[in-house]
Write a protein that holds these residues in place. Structure first.
Motif, PDB file in Angstrom:
ATOM      1  N   GLY A  17       8.789  10.108  -0.858  1.00 51.31           N
ATOM      2  CA  GLY A  17       8.972   9.936  -2.482  1.00 51.31           C
ATOM      3  C   GLY A  17       8.788   8.733  -3.042  1.00 51.31           C
ATOM      4  N   VAL A  18       9.655   7.646  -2.535  1.00 49.21           N
ATOM      5  CA  VAL A  18       9.303   6.240  -3.280  1.00 49.21           C
ATOM      6  C   VAL A  18       8.830   5.460  -2.237  1.00 49.21           C
ATOM      7  CG1 VAL A  18      10.492   4.431  -4.619  1.00 49.21           C
ATOM      8  CG2 VAL A  18      10.925   7.045  -5.126  1.00 49.21           C
ATOM      9  N   ALA A  19       7.717   4.706  -1.988  1.00 51.14           N
ATOM     10  CA  ALA A  19       7.190   3.877  -1.166  1.00 51.14           C
ATOM     11  C   ALA A  19       7.185   2.235  -1.657  1.00 51.14           C
ATOM     12  CB  ALA A  19       5.882   4.187  -0.758  1.00 51.14           C
TER      13      ALA A  19
ATOM     14  N   ILE B 197      -3.406   4.751  -0.173  1.00 47.39           N
ATOM     15  CA  ILE B 197      -2.351   5.590  -0.238  1.00 47.39           C
ATOM     16  C   ILE B 197      -2.670   6.299  -1.282  1.00 47.39           C
ATOM     17  CG2 ILE B 197       0.045   5.762  -0.881  1.00 47.39           C
ATOM     18  CD1 ILE B 197      -0.305   4.175   1.524  1.00 47.39           C
ATOM     19  N   TYR B 198      -2.486   7.965  -0.832  1.00 46.58           N
ATOM     20  CA  TYR B 198      -2.961   8.879  -1.608  1.00 46.58           C
ATOM     21  C   TYR B 198      -1.917   9.939  -2.093  1.00 46.58           C
ATOM     22  CZ  TYR B 198      -7.840   7.497  -0.505  1.00 46.58           C
ATOM     23  OH  TYR B 198      -8.809   6.495  -0.292  1.00 46.58           O
ATOM     24  N   SER B 199      -2.080  10.875  -2.761  1.00 46.44           N
ATOM     25  CA  SER B 199      -1.052  11.514  -3.451  1.00 46.44           C
ATOM     26  C   SER B 199      -0.462  12.810  -2.561  1.00 46.44           C
ATOM     27  CB  SER B 199      -1.408  12.576  -4.677  1.00 46.44           C
ATOM     28  OG  SER B 199      -2.618  13.287  -4.195  1.00 46.44           O
ATOM     29  N   ASP B 200      -1.156  12.895  -1.180  1.00 41.47           N
ATOM     30  CA  ASP B 200      -0.375  13.729  -0.160  1.00 41.47           C
ATOM     31  C   ASP B 200       0.340  12.802   0.619  1.00 41.47           C
ATOM     32  OD1 ASP B 200      -2.685  12.190   0.769  1.00 41.47           O
ATOM     33  OD2 ASP B 200      -2.929  13.893   2.137  1.00 41.47           O
TER      34      ASP B 200
ATOM     35  N   SER C  50      -0.814   8.117   7.315  1.00 45.13           N
ATOM     36  CA  SER C  50      -1.236   9.637   7.135  1.00 45.13           C
ATOM     37  C   SER C  50      -0.764  10.315   8.253  1.00 45.13           C
ATOM     38  CB  SER C  50      -2.661   9.254   6.653  1.00 45.13           C
ATOM     39  OG  SER C  50      -3.544   9.074   7.656  1.00 45.13           O
ATOM     40  N   ASP C  51      -1.069   9.846   9.329  1.00 48.45           N
ATOM     41  CA  ASP C  51      -0.678  10.521  10.673  1.00 48.45           C
ATOM     42  C   ASP C  51       0.686  11.256  10.533  1.00 48.45           C
ATOM     43  OD1 ASP C  51      -3.127  10.198  11.772  1.00 48.45           O
ATOM     44  OD2 ASP C  51      -2.422   8.278  12.851  1.00 48.45           O
ATOM     45  N   ILE C  52       1.739  10.675   9.836  1.00 47.16           N
ATOM     46  CA  ILE C  52       3.042  11.381   9.767  1.00 47.16           C
ATOM     47  C   ILE C  52       3.051  12.773   9.022  1.00 47.16           C
ATOM     48  CG2 ILE C  52       5.363  10.854   8.908  1.00 47.16           C
ATOM     49  CD1 ILE C  52       4.708   8.011   9.537  1.00 47.16           C
TER      50      ILE C  52
ATOM     51  N   GLU D 294      -4.625   7.541  -6.970  1.00 39.40           N
ATOM     52  CA  GLU D 294      -3.915   8.651  -7.032  1.00 39.40           C
ATOM     53  C   GLU D 294      -2.572   8.515  -7.270  1.00 39.40           C
ATOM     54  OE1 GLU D 294      -6.851  11.415  -4.195  1.00 39.40           O
ATOM     55  OE2 GLU D 294      -4.728  11.379  -3.889  1.00 39.40           O
ATOM     56  N   VAL D 295      -1.731   7.547  -6.850  1.00 41.94           N
ATOM     57  CA  VAL D 295      -0.446   7.596  -6.955  1.00 41.94           C
ATOM     58  C   VAL D 295       0.069   6.483  -8.049  1.00 41.94           C
ATOM     59  CG1 VAL D 295       1.691   6.955  -5.673  1.00 41.94           C
ATOM     60  CG2 VAL D 295      -0.105   8.021  -4.510  1.00 41.94           C
TER      61      VAL D 295
END
Length: 321
Positions: free
Chosen positions: A48-50, A64-67, A41-43, A90-91
């Motif tokens: 896209g695809v993780a 892991i969230y949608s943002d 989240s700090d980045i 969310e993802v």
């Protein structure tokens, strides 16, 4: 390289899924997974695809969230553990049964690969890193955590001393872990750049050595190296517990140290920032103790820059001038 019995590790992990209270043993992996997700989240970028490689029970994925990510894949060797894995709230998340040593993704198909406390059981770690590098798109990130070489050193020392005393020799009971000095070299050799590696320690107190070993089994972290000893004699265990308490014990019981290595590596891309040319620095590191004074001198020099008569503006306000 064939240090670990991957089939045995899969069986060990699947056995933990049969425990009615398996959630109780996730405390170390949950804490490290949360800290690793915080690093993502700090980045300042949405990937896209993780891929969550060796996802376990979703220790990272559930944070892991949608943002942060658009699409998430979870890969896990043990199918029963994968069924219990938590997904992102969310993802869109897709589960895949796959070995960390054989990553089932096409070249340049992923934007982010994350792995938390799973890669220390991989036989060919350089080969695994190369596979991750191939699967990532240019400027993709590889973010992970691994147990470091000082993990469970108290348990290792106690068992070795007890076996030496009772049996006249000792065998390896703790899995070999990666040292921090080797991790950077492995990532560089795999092709990653802009590396960031840091070390953290989590110290947990247990009533005795026996609770620690039982919890390790519940985590699926019991030893699976080919050279492991099939069993420990009861008197050796008793001696090891006494040595552990005598050497490391405190008012809370006995401590166990988990050394965590966090790393971030990027796949090279022409758009990435380049290092400044050698000799282009304006301040020498030998004057670092005078940094405050040098900053004042630079600020005064900027104020004394004359105005440009053509535009009527103050050049000191324009950092380009």
């Amino acid at each position: 390289m064939n240090v670990f019995d991957r089939k045995a590790k899969r069986i060990q992990r699947n056995r933990t899924a049969l425990m009615p209270d398996y959630q109780l043993y996730n405390y170390v992996k949950d804490e490290v997974g949360y800290r690793l997700a915080d690093r993502i989240s700090d980045i300042n970028r949405k990937f896209g695809v993780a891929l969550d490689l060796g996802c376990g029970r979703g220790h990272v994925s559930k944070h892991i969230y949608s943002d942060m990510v658009s699409t998430l894949y979870q890969c896990e060797l043990a199918e029963q553990v994968l069924k219990q894995s938590e997904i992102s709230p969310e993802v869109p998340t897709y589960k895949i049964i796959a070995d960390e040593e054989f990553i089932p993704f096409k070249e340049k198909s992923l934007d982010l690969v994350v792995s938390s406390l799973s890669l220390h059981w991989v036989n060919d770690l350089p080969g695994c890193f190369r596979q991750v590098h191939n699967c990532l798109k240019n400027d993709g990130a590889f973010i992970g955590s691994m147990f470091g070489g000082e993990t469970l050193y108290e348990l290792r020392v106690s068992l070795q001393l007890a076996e030496q005393e009772r049996e006249g020799g000792f065998a390896a009971h703790i899995s070999p872990f990666t040292e921090i000095r080797d991790l950077g070299n492995l990532l560089n050799r795999a092709g990653f750049n802009l590396l960031t590696i840091d070390v953290d320690e989590v110290v947990i107190n247990y009533p005795s050595m026996y609770e620690l070993m039982y919890d390790l089994k519940g985590m699926g972290e019991n030893n699976c190296s080919w050279s492991r000893k099939p069993q420990l004699h009861r008197d050796t265990m008793t001696a090891a517990s006494a040595i552990y308490k005598e050497m490391y014990g405190n008012e809370h019981g006995v401590p166990a140290t988990y050394q965590i290595l966090y790393f971030i590596g990027w796949k090279p891309d022409p758009t990435q920032p380049k290092a400044a040319a050698r000799g282009s620095g304006q301040v020498s590191l030998k004057n670092i103790d005078q940094l405050d004074e040098l900053s004042k001198q630079i600020e005064e020099a900027r104020k004394n820059i004359p105005k440009d008569p053509n535009d009527g503006s103050d050049n000191s306000q324009d950092p380009k001038k």
